[in-house]
Design a protein around this motif. Structure first.
Motif, PDB file in Angstrom:
ATOM      1  N   PRO A 137      28.798  49.463  35.471  1.00  0.00           N
ATOM      2  CA  PRO A 137      29.317  48.267  36.134  1.00  0.00           C
ATOM      3  C   PRO A 137      28.198  47.359  36.622  1.00  0.00           C
ATOM      4  CG  PRO A 137      29.540  50.185  37.557  1.00  0.00           C
ATOM      5  CD  PRO A 137      29.085  50.695  36.219  1.00  0.00           C
ATOM      6  N   ASP A 138      28.448  46.060  36.565  1.00  0.00           N
ATOM      7  CA  ASP A 138      27.512  45.063  37.100  1.00  0.00           C
ATOM      8  C   ASP A 138      28.353  43.951  37.728  1.00  0.00           C
ATOM      9  OD1 ASP A 138      25.612  43.123  37.663  1.00  0.00           O
ATOM     10  OD2 ASP A 138      24.472  43.450  35.830  1.00  0.00           O
ATOM     11  N   PHE A 139      28.644  44.118  39.001  1.00  0.00           N
ATOM     12  CA  PHE A 139      29.499  43.180  39.721  1.00  0.00           C
ATOM     13  C   PHE A 139      28.955  41.761  39.672  1.00  0.00           C
ATOM     14  CE2 PHE A 139      30.127  40.774  43.607  1.00  0.00           C
ATOM     15  CZ  PHE A 139      31.507  40.738  43.714  1.00  0.00           C
ATOM     16  N   ASP A 140      27.661  41.601  39.952  1.00  0.00           N
ATOM     17  CA  ASP A 140      27.077  40.266  40.048  1.00  0.00           C
ATOM     18  C   ASP A 140      27.074  39.547  38.702  1.00  0.00           C
ATOM     19  OD1 ASP A 140      26.333  40.278  42.903  1.00  0.00           O
ATOM     20  OD2 ASP A 140      24.976  41.882  42.309  1.00  0.00           O
ATOM     21  N   ALA A 141      26.865  40.286  37.620  1.00  0.00           N
ATOM     22  CA  ALA A 141      26.882  39.667  36.300  1.00  0.00           C
ATOM     23  C   ALA A 141      28.276  39.171  35.945  1.00  0.00           C
ATOM     24  CB  ALA A 141      26.381  40.651  35.243  1.00  0.00           C
ATOM     25  N   LEU A 142      29.304  39.957  36.269  1.00  0.00           N
ATOM     26  CA  LEU A 142      30.666  39.520  35.984  1.00  0.00           C
ATOM     27  C   LEU A 142      31.034  38.320  36.851  1.00  0.00           C
ATOM     28  CD1 LEU A 142      33.112  40.031  34.235  1.00  0.00           C
ATOM     29  CD2 LEU A 142      33.996  41.570  36.000  1.00  0.00           C
ATOM     30  N   ALA A 143      30.604  38.321  38.108  1.00  0.00           N
ATOM     31  CA  ALA A 143      30.836  37.156  38.971  1.00  0.00           C
ATOM     32  C   ALA A 143      30.153  35.925  38.385  1.00  0.00           C
ATOM     33  CB  ALA A 143      30.324  37.435  40.377  1.00  0.00           C
ATOM     34  N   ALA A 144      28.940  36.101  37.839  1.00  0.00           N
ATOM     35  CA  ALA A 144      28.205  34.974  37.268  1.00  0.00           C
ATOM     36  C   ALA A 144      28.931  34.395  36.052  1.00  0.00           C
ATOM     37  CB  ALA A 144      26.796  35.407  36.885  1.00  0.00           C
ATOM     38  N   ILE A 145      29.534  35.253  35.243  1.00  0.00           N
ATOM     39  CA  ILE A 145      30.307  34.757  34.101  1.00  0.00           C
ATOM     40  C   ILE A 145      31.462  33.882  34.576  1.00  0.00           C
ATOM     41  CG2 ILE A 145      31.944  35.460  32.312  1.00  0.00           C
ATOM     42  CD1 ILE A 145      30.139  37.773  31.683  1.00  0.00           C
ATOM     43  N   ASN A 146      32.170  34.365  35.591  1.00  0.00           N
ATOM     44  CA  ASN A 146      33.328  33.621  36.080  1.00  0.00           C
ATOM     45  C   ASN A 146      32.936  32.372  36.854  1.00  0.00           C
ATOM     46  OD1 ASN A 146      36.009  35.212  35.521  1.00  0.00           O
ATOM     47  ND2 ASN A 146      34.456  36.752  35.962  1.00  0.00           N
ATOM     48  N   ALA A 147      31.716  32.348  37.384  1.00  0.00           N
ATOM     49  CA  ALA A 147      31.211  31.122  38.015  1.00  0.00           C
ATOM     50  C   ALA A 147      30.857  30.088  36.954  1.00  0.00           C
ATOM     51  CB  ALA A 147      29.996  31.437  38.879  1.00  0.00           C
ATOM     52  N   ALA A 148      30.215  30.547  35.866  1.00  0.00           N
ATOM     53  CA  ALA A 148      29.802  29.635  34.803  1.00  0.00           C
ATOM     54  C   ALA A 148      30.980  29.120  33.986  1.00  0.00           C
ATOM     55  CB  ALA A 148      28.789  30.326  33.892  1.00  0.00           C
ATOM     56  N   ASP A 149      32.010  29.950  33.839  1.00  0.00           N
ATOM     57  CA  ASP A 149      33.183  29.587  33.025  1.00  0.00           C
ATOM     58  C   ASP A 149      34.448  29.935  33.804  1.00  0.00           C
ATOM     59  OD1 ASP A 149      35.105  29.105  31.152  1.00  0.00           O
ATOM     60  OD2 ASP A 149      34.330  30.486  29.630  1.00  0.00           O
ATOM     61  N   PRO A 150      34.897  29.038  34.700  1.00  0.00           N
ATOM     62  CA  PRO A 150      36.045  29.348  35.558  1.00  0.00           C
ATOM     63  C   PRO A 150      37.327  29.663  34.786  1.00  0.00           C
ATOM     64  CG  PRO A 150      34.854  27.446  36.400  1.00  0.00           C
ATOM     65  CD  PRO A 150      34.279  27.746  35.045  1.00  0.00           C
ATOM     66  N   SER A 151      37.458  29.162  33.559  1.00  0.00           N
ATOM     67  CA  SER A 151      38.685  29.386  32.791  1.00  0.00           C
ATOM     68  C   SER A 151      38.683  30.715  32.049  1.00  0.00           C
ATOM     69  CB  SER A 151      38.883  28.251  31.776  1.00  0.00           C
ATOM     70  OG  SER A 151      37.857  28.271  30.790  1.00  0.00           O
ATOM     71  N   PHE A 152      37.562  31.458  32.106  1.00  0.00           N
ATOM     72  CA  PHE A 152      37.424  32.672  31.301  1.00  0.00           C
ATOM     73  C   PHE A 152      38.519  33.692  31.592  1.00  0.00           C
ATOM     74  CE2 PHE A 152      35.197  36.829  30.504  1.00  0.00           C
ATOM     75  CZ  PHE A 152      35.249  36.744  29.138  1.00  0.00           C
ATOM     76  N   ALA A 153      38.947  33.799  32.852  1.00  0.00           N
ATOM     77  CA  ALA A 153      39.945  34.796  33.233  1.00  0.00           C
ATOM     78  C   ALA A 153      41.362  34.232  33.267  1.00  0.00           C
ATOM     79  CB  ALA A 153      39.597  35.390  34.595  1.00  0.00           C
ATOM     80  N   ASP A 154      41.566  33.008  32.782  1.00  0.00           N
ATOM     81  CA  ASP A 154      42.889  32.386  32.881  1.00  0.00           C
ATOM     82  C   ASP A 154      43.946  33.148  32.091  1.00  0.00           C
ATOM     83  OD1 ASP A 154      41.873  30.450  34.516  1.00  0.00           O
ATOM     84  OD2 ASP A 154      42.135  28.784  33.113  1.00  0.00           O
ATOM     85  N   ASP A 155      43.612  33.574  30.886  1.00  0.00           N
ATOM     86  CA  ASP A 155      44.583  34.230  30.012  1.00  0.00           C
ATOM     87  C   ASP A 155      44.564  35.751  30.113  1.00  0.00           C
ATOM     88  OD1 ASP A 155      45.430  31.761  28.993  1.00  0.00           O
ATOM     89  OD2 ASP A 155      43.830  31.761  27.500  1.00  0.00           O
ATOM     90  N   CYS A 156      43.427  36.290  30.540  1.00  0.00           N
ATOM     91  CA  CYS A 156      43.295  37.750  30.622  1.00  0.00           C
ATOM     92  C   CYS A 156      42.374  38.099  31.775  1.00  0.00           C
ATOM     93  CB  CYS A 156      42.737  38.294  29.312  1.00  0.00           C
ATOM     94  SG  CYS A 156      42.558  40.099  29.289  1.00  0.00           S
ATOM     95  N   PRO A 157      42.870  38.763  32.822  1.00  0.00           N
ATOM     96  CA  PRO A 157      41.993  39.126  33.952  1.00  0.00           C
ATOM     97  C   PRO A 157      40.858  40.035  33.493  1.00  0.00           C
ATOM     98  CG  PRO A 157      44.312  39.474  34.497  1.00  0.00           C
ATOM     99  CD  PRO A 157      44.256  39.221  33.025  1.00  0.00           C
ATOM    100  N   ASN A 158      39.664  39.819  34.056  1.00  0.00           N
ATOM    101  CA  ASN A 158      38.551  40.709  33.736  1.00  0.00           C
ATOM    102  C   ASN A 158      38.159  41.525  34.960  1.00  0.00           C
ATOM    103  OD1 ASN A 158      36.275  38.948  34.985  1.00  0.00           O
ATOM    104  ND2 ASN A 158      37.238  37.554  33.528  1.00  0.00           N
ATOM    105  N   VAL A 159      37.716  42.751  34.703  1.00  0.00           N
ATOM    106  CA  VAL A 159      37.594  43.784  35.739  1.00  0.00           C
ATOM    107  C   VAL A 159      36.266  44.500  35.626  1.00  0.00           C
ATOM    108  CG1 VAL A 159      38.512  46.014  36.504  1.00  0.00           C
ATOM    109  CG2 VAL A 159      40.079  44.198  35.785  1.00  0.00           C
ATOM    110  N   THR A 160      35.674  44.821  36.760  1.00  0.00           N
ATOM    111  CA  THR A 160      34.609  45.818  36.792  1.00  0.00           C
ATOM    112  C   THR A 160      34.979  46.881  37.819  1.00  0.00           C
ATOM    113  OG1 THR A 160      32.234  46.206  36.997  1.00  0.00           O
ATOM    114  CG2 THR A 160      33.185  44.585  38.496  1.00  0.00           C
TER     115      THR A 160
END
Length: 203
Positions: A137-160
């Motif tokens: 797991p890498d919490f900060d990296a997943l947070a960074a993805i969702n910060a850079a691309d806010p729509s990334f989790a719109d269709d499918c939630p992503n989890v760590t």
């Protein structure tokens, strides 16, 4: 449960050439409706952004079909977990004590691997799926993805998911409910649904 994970092989130079050829053919076919002078201005002043937009469209189509998604992301490791969450701009439903247990990982630029499962895993089964793929797991990296691309989790939630000092499963879920983009951080003592996408980085 999955036991045979195929390696991920990146897009080839030949495929990049085919994509460029297809775009060129389409432009030749449809380009007469565009002003030559304005096209030139766009190519000179917005060429980098145009290329990024074209690639984002290709990536979105590929990711809809892929068993595993790979996102390369820059991570500010100087941020606290809370600051990393704040940077996403999402509505937060966060247990602060659980948040503090998220592991700190090194690497200013990392590949994050996100995968789907064909069954509803328990927390133990998800740990095993991560192990099979050689992920952590890498919490900060997943947070960074969702910060850079806010729509990334719109269709499918992503989890760590990670474990605290007592071995309890903890998790961060980035998703969207109606018009609200949210992040949940909590102890997770029940199973997951296959509708989630699970994330980790290489060990």
């Amino acid at each position: 449960m999955s036991t045979n994970i195929a390696p991920i092989i990146g897009m080839s130079s030949e495929q990049a050439g085919r994509a460029a050829d297809r775009f060129q053919t389409f432009c030749r076919k449809e380009g007469s409706v565009l002003s030559k002078d304005t096209v030139q201005v766009v190519l000179e002043e917005e060429g980098e952004e145009l290329s990024a937009d074209m690639f984002a469209t290709l990536r979105a189509r590929v990711e809809r079909r892929a068993k595993m998604i790979i996102r390369r992301v820059k991570v500010n490791r100087n941020l606290t977990h809370q600051q990393a969450l704040d940077a996403t701009g999402r509505a937060q439903h966060v247990n602060s004590e659980v948040l503090e247990t998220a592991p700190k990982v090194e690497g200013e630029e990392v590949n994050v691997y996100l995968f789907d499962l064909s069954y509803d895993p328990t927390t133990d089964e998800l740990d095993r799926e991560m192990e099979i793929r050689g992920l952590k797991p890498d919490f900060d990296a997943l947070a960074a993805i969702n910060a850079a691309d806010p729509s990334f989790a719109d269709d499918c939630p992503n989890v760590t998911q990670w474990r605290d000092a007592n071995g309890k499963a903890c998790s961060a879920v980035f998703g969207r409910w109606r018009d609200e983009r949210y992040v949940d951080v909590f102890r997770h003592d029940f199973g997951w649904r296959r509708s989630y996408r699970f994330a980790g980085v290489r060990k």
